[in-house]
Design an enzyme around this catalytic site. Sequence first.
Site, short mmCIF file in Angstrom:
data_model
loop_
_atom_site.label_atom_id
_atom_site.label_comp_id
_atom_site.label_asym_id
_atom_site.label_seq_id
_atom_site.Cartn_x
_atom_site.Cartn_y
_atom_site.Cartn_z
CE LYS A 81 5.50 5.69 -2.61
NZ LYS A 81 4.78 6.58 -1.67
CB SER A 150 1.75 4.61 -0.77
OG SER A 150 2.44 5.86 -0.77
CB SER A 174 2.70 7.43 2.06
OG SER A 174 1.35 7.22 1.77
#
Length: 438
Positions: A81, A150, A174
């Site tokens: 990420k 996210s 997330s």
Amino acid sequence: MLTDPQPLEPLAVALRAGERSPTALIDDYADRIDSVDDDVAALVPEPGRRTRLRREAAALASQYDDPATRPPLFGVPVGVKDIFHVDGYRTLAGSSVPPAAITETESTAVRRLLDAGALHLGKTHTTEFAYFEPAPTRNPNDLAHTPGGSSSGSAAAVAAGMCPLALGSQTVGSVIRPAAFCGIVGFKPSYDRIPREGVVPFSTTADHVGTFTADVAGAARAASILCDGWVPADPGDRPVLGVVEGPYLDQATPAGRAGVEAGADALADAGYEVRRVSMLDDIKAVNDRHDDLTAAELALSHAERFAEHGDDFSETTAELIDIGRGVGVDELVDARAAARAFRDRVGDRIREAGVDLLLSPAAPGPAPEGIDDTGDPIMNLPWTHAGVPALTVPCGRADDLPLGLQIVAPFGEDESLLAWGRDIAAAVADVGAVDDGA
């Protein structure tokens, strides 16, 4: 559908045994990326990705030519990420803020994976600074739907078969929510069990590093490398399971509640004892407190960056920072203390109910249509607020989209959660379309 998730555990075993070649595997994944990522948009573009990965895979194979010396993630490509810093790569964090104002020293979690033999596949798209401003990523199950956020790109990359393992983070929902939306396994450990150094912060009290895999066994392998003080657990007797009831569950849609009921029925049929646990009657107060806490800490985390580059922040993120600035010091101190007390309260209620694990929806329902909204993390919020470990496994479908069963353990019992999670995942794997009574 563009889904093709590949279980990590058998792949890691085959790579270490010499049954799979790291360089040939890289070609397979690079071919898959070339085939699907124009549509899914899970990965931050990287010119020359295949060439770089082939070179790194060949060097790794040369370093560990004896299978007996190979580390546990030898040759495994990992998506990261894009709020995790990786040496040699810019950190964009889904933002227009200049990378020089974001990029810092390499993440401890990334370094642990690389030291365990993993290969950095590349950065995965994230919402801006891990909040709500959406990434370009789409759900591989249906491109017209969000993959969640996210950690949008990490979840979609694993679900689409671009990598068998990806790193994400969770401040509200997330990891667990996007894993559920994409039909894979998401694991959020106990608070601070995986070091957060080298990750762009949102909320120092609520940020958790987590993982995405296609299998619970793979999640356990990754956790054994990433988590501090990991001691594998013997699953022993089957756990007693508690389905959470009350105002918290009322936040889910009929489809979300039907998914949990279908999972509970499948587990009862498999021989598990399933009880009903009434708790979280004050869920609105918990939600409000967590919102205030995270907004205030986001404002603190980005104070210098926002002062210098405020015009580069999205309106969505800037608004939350403004809200966070309005949270008083005393309110923040009280919210932090209340979060720690809430952790104890969750553990006490689990023990009082005579259960080992709690079951609840991993999201209010299936992934919403469109990519301008990453979905509501409300079903994950109390467990993140408490900092307790959570796991989601695929459990049924609604509107032909995946649903996830969220499994929660008391604080610090991460090893037991993953040890028990394998059989739980297997017991609910065949849950099909759920009946939401509509």
